[in-house]
Design a protein around this motif. Sequence first.
Motif, PDB file in Angstrom:
ATOM      1  N   ALA A  56     -16.740  10.523  -2.313  1.00  0.00           N
ATOM      2  CA  ALA A  56     -15.028  10.450  -2.917  1.00  0.00           C
ATOM      3  C   ALA A  56     -14.804   9.989  -3.515  1.00  0.00           C
ATOM      4  CB  ALA A  56     -14.953   9.894  -1.245  1.00  0.00           C
ATOM      5  N   ILE A  57     -15.811   8.511  -4.229  1.00  0.00           N
ATOM      6  CA  ILE A  57     -15.845   8.028  -4.880  1.00  0.00           C
ATOM      7  C   ILE A  57     -16.715   8.677  -6.745  1.00  0.00           C
ATOM      8  CG2 ILE A  57     -17.511   5.860  -6.671  1.00  0.00           C
ATOM      9  CD1 ILE A  57     -17.067   3.860  -4.344  1.00  0.00           C
ATOM     10  N   ARG A  58     -17.514   9.716  -6.376  1.00  0.00           N
ATOM     11  CA  ARG A  58     -18.127  10.520  -7.152  1.00  0.00           C
ATOM     12  C   ARG A  58     -17.104  11.628  -7.166  1.00  0.00           C
ATOM     13  NH1 ARG A  58     -23.085   9.820  -4.256  1.00  0.00           N
ATOM     14  NH2 ARG A  58     -24.073   8.257  -5.982  1.00  0.00           N
ATOM     15  N   ALA A  59     -16.095  11.874  -6.679  1.00  0.00           N
ATOM     16  CA  ALA A  59     -15.047  13.174  -6.812  1.00  0.00           C
ATOM     17  C   ALA A  59     -14.396  12.485  -7.926  1.00  0.00           C
ATOM     18  CB  ALA A  59     -14.393  13.286  -5.975  1.00  0.00           C
ATOM     19  N   LYS A  60     -13.515  11.327  -7.714  1.00  0.00           N
ATOM     20  CA  LYS A  60     -12.880  10.387  -8.552  1.00  0.00           C
ATOM     21  C   LYS A  60     -13.471  10.218  -9.561  1.00  0.00           C
ATOM     22  CE  LYS A  60      -8.672   9.792  -6.546  1.00  0.00           C
ATOM     23  NZ  LYS A  60      -7.599  10.304  -7.374  1.00  0.00           N
ATOM     24  N   LYS A  61     -14.530  10.203 -10.214  1.00  0.00           N
ATOM     25  CA  LYS A  61     -15.137   9.968 -11.227  1.00  0.00           C
ATOM     26  C   LYS A  61     -14.945  10.856 -11.996  1.00  0.00           C
ATOM     27  CE  LYS A  61     -18.630   7.211 -11.741  1.00  0.00           C
ATOM     28  NZ  LYS A  61     -20.445   6.724 -11.826  1.00  0.00           N
ATOM     29  N   PRO A  63      -5.612  -4.331 -26.037  1.00  0.00           N
ATOM     30  CA  PRO A  63      -4.002  -3.851 -25.361  1.00  0.00           C
ATOM     31  C   PRO A  63      -4.771  -2.651 -24.526  1.00  0.00           C
ATOM     32  CG  PRO A  63      -4.188  -4.032 -27.797  1.00  0.00           C
ATOM     33  CD  PRO A  63      -5.512  -4.396 -27.718  1.00  0.00           C
ATOM     34  N   GLY A  64      -3.447  -1.887 -24.216  1.00  0.00           N
ATOM     35  CA  GLY A  64      -3.663  -0.431 -23.061  1.00  0.00           C
ATOM     36  C   GLY A  64      -4.757  -0.526 -22.492  1.00  0.00           C
ATOM     37  N   ARG A  65      -5.162  -1.332 -22.423  1.00  0.00           N
ATOM     38  CA  ARG A  65      -6.735  -1.003 -21.302  1.00  0.00           C
ATOM     39  C   ARG A  65      -7.032  -1.841 -19.590  1.00  0.00           C
ATOM     40  NH1 ARG A  65     -11.858  -1.395 -24.048  1.00  0.00           N
ATOM     41  NH2 ARG A  65     -12.766  -0.028 -22.541  1.00  0.00           N
ATOM     42  N   THR A  66      -7.573  -1.326 -18.973  1.00  0.00           N
ATOM     43  CA  THR A  66      -6.590  -2.137 -17.224  1.00  0.00           C
ATOM     44  C   THR A  66      -8.104  -2.373 -17.175  1.00  0.00           C
ATOM     45  OG1 THR A  66      -6.319  -0.143 -16.143  1.00  0.00           O
ATOM     46  CG2 THR A  66      -4.634  -0.683 -17.220  1.00  0.00           C
ATOM     47  N   VAL A  67      -7.920  -3.756 -16.432  1.00  0.00           N
ATOM     48  CA  VAL A  67      -8.999  -4.084 -15.792  1.00  0.00           C
ATOM     49  C   VAL A  67      -8.820  -4.062 -14.438  1.00  0.00           C
ATOM     50  CG1 VAL A  67     -11.479  -5.593 -15.450  1.00  0.00           C
ATOM     51  CG2 VAL A  67     -10.165  -4.550 -17.717  1.00  0.00           C
ATOM     52  N   GLN A  68     -10.106  -3.571 -13.682  1.00  0.00           N
ATOM     53  CA  GLN A  68      -9.841  -4.050 -11.376  1.00  0.00           C
ATOM     54  C   GLN A  68     -11.018  -4.158 -11.632  1.00  0.00           C
ATOM     55  OE1 GLN A  68      -7.565   0.049 -12.436  1.00  0.00           O
ATOM     56  NE2 GLN A  68      -7.219  -0.469  -9.668  1.00  0.00           N
ATOM     57  N   ILE A  69     -10.492  -5.132 -10.063  1.00  0.00           N
ATOM     58  CA  ILE A  69     -12.244  -5.331  -9.377  1.00  0.00           C
ATOM     59  C   ILE A  69     -11.378  -4.909  -8.436  1.00  0.00           C
ATOM     60  CG2 ILE A  69     -11.114  -8.021  -9.124  1.00  0.00           C
ATOM     61  CD1 ILE A  69     -13.565  -9.194  -9.754  1.00  0.00           C
ATOM     62  N   PRO A  70     -12.819  -5.173  -7.261  1.00  0.00           N
ATOM     63  CA  PRO A  70     -12.653  -3.742  -6.204  1.00  0.00           C
ATOM     64  C   PRO A  70     -11.706  -5.232  -5.015  1.00  0.00           C
ATOM     65  CG  PRO A  70     -14.141  -3.299  -6.879  1.00  0.00           C
ATOM     66  CD  PRO A  70     -13.914  -3.767  -8.087  1.00  0.00           C
ATOM     67  N   ASP A  71     -12.325  -6.859  -4.915  1.00  0.00           N
ATOM     68  CA  ASP A  71     -11.926  -7.746  -4.317  1.00  0.00           C
ATOM     69  C   ASP A  71     -11.771  -8.974  -5.102  1.00  0.00           C
ATOM     70  OD1 ASP A  71     -12.257  -9.465  -2.423  1.00  0.00           O
ATOM     71  OD2 ASP A  71     -12.941  -9.000  -1.012  1.00  0.00           O
ATOM     72  N   MET A  72     -10.220  -9.055  -4.806  1.00  0.00           N
ATOM     73  CA  MET A  72      -9.481 -10.637  -5.423  1.00  0.00           C
ATOM     74  C   MET A  72      -9.695 -11.311  -5.846  1.00  0.00           C
ATOM     75  SD  MET A  72      -7.954  -9.675  -8.189  1.00  0.00           S
ATOM     76  CE  MET A  72      -6.094  -8.698  -8.208  1.00  0.00           C
ATOM     77  N   ASN A  73     -10.871 -11.199  -4.132  1.00  0.00           N
ATOM     78  CA  ASN A  73     -11.034 -12.516  -3.519  1.00  0.00           C
ATOM     79  C   ASN A  73     -12.530 -12.869  -4.024  1.00  0.00           C
ATOM     80  OD1 ASN A  73      -9.303 -13.255  -2.718  1.00  0.00           O
ATOM     81  ND2 ASN A  73      -9.096 -11.653  -0.623  1.00  0.00           N
ATOM     82  N   ALA A  74     -13.241 -12.248  -4.513  1.00  0.00           N
ATOM     83  CA  ALA A  74     -14.680 -12.341  -5.030  1.00  0.00           C
ATOM     84  C   ALA A  74     -14.920 -13.539  -6.410  1.00  0.00           C
ATOM     85  CB  ALA A  74     -15.604 -10.577  -5.474  1.00  0.00           C
ATOM     86  N   GLY A  75     -14.776 -14.181  -5.913  1.00  0.00           N
ATOM     87  CA  GLY A  75     -14.729 -15.208  -7.014  1.00  0.00           C
ATOM     88  C   GLY A  75     -16.168 -16.018  -7.291  1.00  0.00           C
ATOM     89  N   CYS A  76     -16.792 -16.936  -8.205  1.00  0.00           N
ATOM     90  CA  CYS A  76     -17.449 -17.368  -7.792  1.00  0.00           C
ATOM     91  C   CYS A  76     -16.848 -18.882  -7.599  1.00  0.00           C
ATOM     92  CB  CYS A  76     -18.480 -17.426  -9.221  1.00  0.00           C
ATOM     93  SG  CYS A  76     -19.637 -18.497  -9.661  1.00  0.00           S
ATOM     94  N   VAL A 109     -10.145   0.938  -5.184  1.00  0.00           N
ATOM     95  CA  VAL A 109      -8.741   0.855  -6.253  1.00  0.00           C
ATOM     96  C   VAL A 109      -8.928   2.169  -7.226  1.00  0.00           C
ATOM     97  CG1 VAL A 109      -9.654  -1.973  -6.756  1.00  0.00           C
ATOM     98  CG2 VAL A 109     -11.242  -0.365  -7.396  1.00  0.00           C
ATOM     99  N   LEU A 110     -10.388   2.681  -7.565  1.00  0.00           N
ATOM    100  CA  LEU A 110     -10.444   4.415  -7.543  1.00  0.00           C
ATOM    101  C   LEU A 110      -8.824   4.945  -7.441  1.00  0.00           C
ATOM    102  CD1 LEU A 110     -13.898   5.003  -7.864  1.00  0.00           C
ATOM    103  CD2 LEU A 110     -12.799   3.818  -9.890  1.00  0.00           C
ATOM    104  N   GLU A 111      -8.510   5.242  -6.253  1.00  0.00           N
ATOM    105  CA  GLU A 111      -7.492   5.976  -5.404  1.00  0.00           C
ATOM    106  C   GLU A 111      -6.267   5.138  -6.035  1.00  0.00           C
ATOM    107  OE1 GLU A 111      -8.506   5.752  -1.538  1.00  0.00           O
ATOM    108  OE2 GLU A 111      -9.100   7.691  -1.731  1.00  0.00           O
ATOM    109  N   ASP A 112      -5.950   4.219  -7.119  1.00  0.00           N
ATOM    110  CA  ASP A 112      -5.085   3.833  -7.246  1.00  0.00           C
ATOM    111  C   ASP A 112      -5.443   3.223  -8.938  1.00  0.00           C
ATOM    112  OD1 ASP A 112      -2.527   2.836  -7.986  1.00  0.00           O
ATOM    113  OD2 ASP A 112      -2.756   0.962  -5.904  1.00  0.00           O
ATOM    114  N   ILE A 113      -5.418   4.066  -9.168  1.00  0.00           N
ATOM    115  CA  ILE A 113      -6.526   3.815 -10.560  1.00  0.00           C
ATOM    116  C   ILE A 113      -5.149   3.440 -11.284  1.00  0.00           C
ATOM    117  CG2 ILE A 113      -6.207   5.785 -12.076  1.00  0.00           C
ATOM    118  CD1 ILE A 113      -9.257   3.187 -12.225  1.00  0.00           C
ATOM    119  N   GLY A 114      -6.049   1.991 -12.453  1.00  0.00           N
ATOM    120  CA  GLY A 114      -4.702   0.976 -13.235  1.00  0.00           C
ATOM    121  C   GLY A 114      -3.556   0.149 -12.431  1.00  0.00           C
TER     122      GLY A 114
END
Length: 348
Positions: free
Chosen positions: A11-16, A79-92, A316-321
């Motif tokens: 499914a990831i490859r199809a979304k890509k 500007p005009g570009r989005t950045v997403q992370i699969p898990d917001m809790n992946a901190g350091c 995140v790929l299914e809800d891109i942006g």
Amino acid sequence: MALEESEVLRAIRAKKSELGARLTILTHHYQRPEIVAVGDHMGDSFGLSRLAAQNEKARHIVFCGVHFMAESAAVLAGPGRTVQIPDMNAGCPMAEMADPVNVETAWRELAGLLGQEILVPLVYMNSSAELKAFCGARGGAVCTSSNAKTALKWAFSRGSRVLFFPDQHLGRNSGNALGLARDEMIVWSPGKPLGGNSAGSIRRSRLILWDGFCHVHTKFTPEHIADARKRLPGAKIIVHPECPEEVVNAADASGSTDQMVKYVKAAPSGSVIVIGTEIHLVERLAAEIPEKTILPLFRSMCPNMFKISPEKLLAVLEDIGRKNLVEVPEDIKADAGKALSRMLELAP
Ligand code: 13P
Ligand code: SF4
């Protein structure tokens, strides 16, 4: 119902392929193999930042790494570009060891003591955008493990003293590489008066190191190295510069994740290389390069990097942006951008 992992990857490859050039998936070297397999580019913090700043065709960046990396990409992407992370809790956890309040306090106390002398702030990439902005606004820069020595040299060309945060080990290893003496480097412990130092030791110092550390890399010890040398005579030992100085000094080489990958690839066939860094990178190199023997110095895993899973990437790929957007307020972005652009100029 949970999908089988192979279905998730399909499914990831199809979304890509649906998103084509509008999407780029950036993966850090510590990501698990399933994630690396579906990523577009893999690298260290420096390389991934450069890619985020350059690849303008991709409107959507999905960052498989920890939060500070995605945040830096959001500053650099423009500007005009989005950045997403699969898990917001992946901190350091190391990035959280310095915060704007205690860094401001340290800065004020040091400025009060040092008077007219110029103190330059140098912040490790593993930090919040707010702290990067703090440096950008004060003539400082961001550095990564790949260019820390160059960045420190640059900082000393601008002022007589440097405040380096949050990783004391990367700071000390870089100071050692520039030939600083032991008493020229002091540790600042937030919460203690003058960071736990005397006024005299601060005046004698040149490099003030925040007392942060990475719990993944401080697990490596000189005993691990001595043991590897005994068991594997002739082996090369390489480690990440977030390791304590006794470990870096006992190793044959140290460098960022990308620099370690290059070291391994350049070694002659039949080499035995022991690596002191996050286990997923070591295991991937061992699997990819069977003609060399690649072993971990000790098994140490970053649980935050591991939070990124194929299921979360697919979500995140299914809800891109939209889903798990990493955004930085405009006022912070401007100054953080200055410090990050300086970092990109200070090439390794
Ligand atoms: P690199 O920039 O070397 O990839 O390091 C990032 C990191 O978090 C190491 O622990
Ligand atoms: Fe942070 Fe250490 Fe994990 Fe790197 S390995 S992301 S420094 S906790």
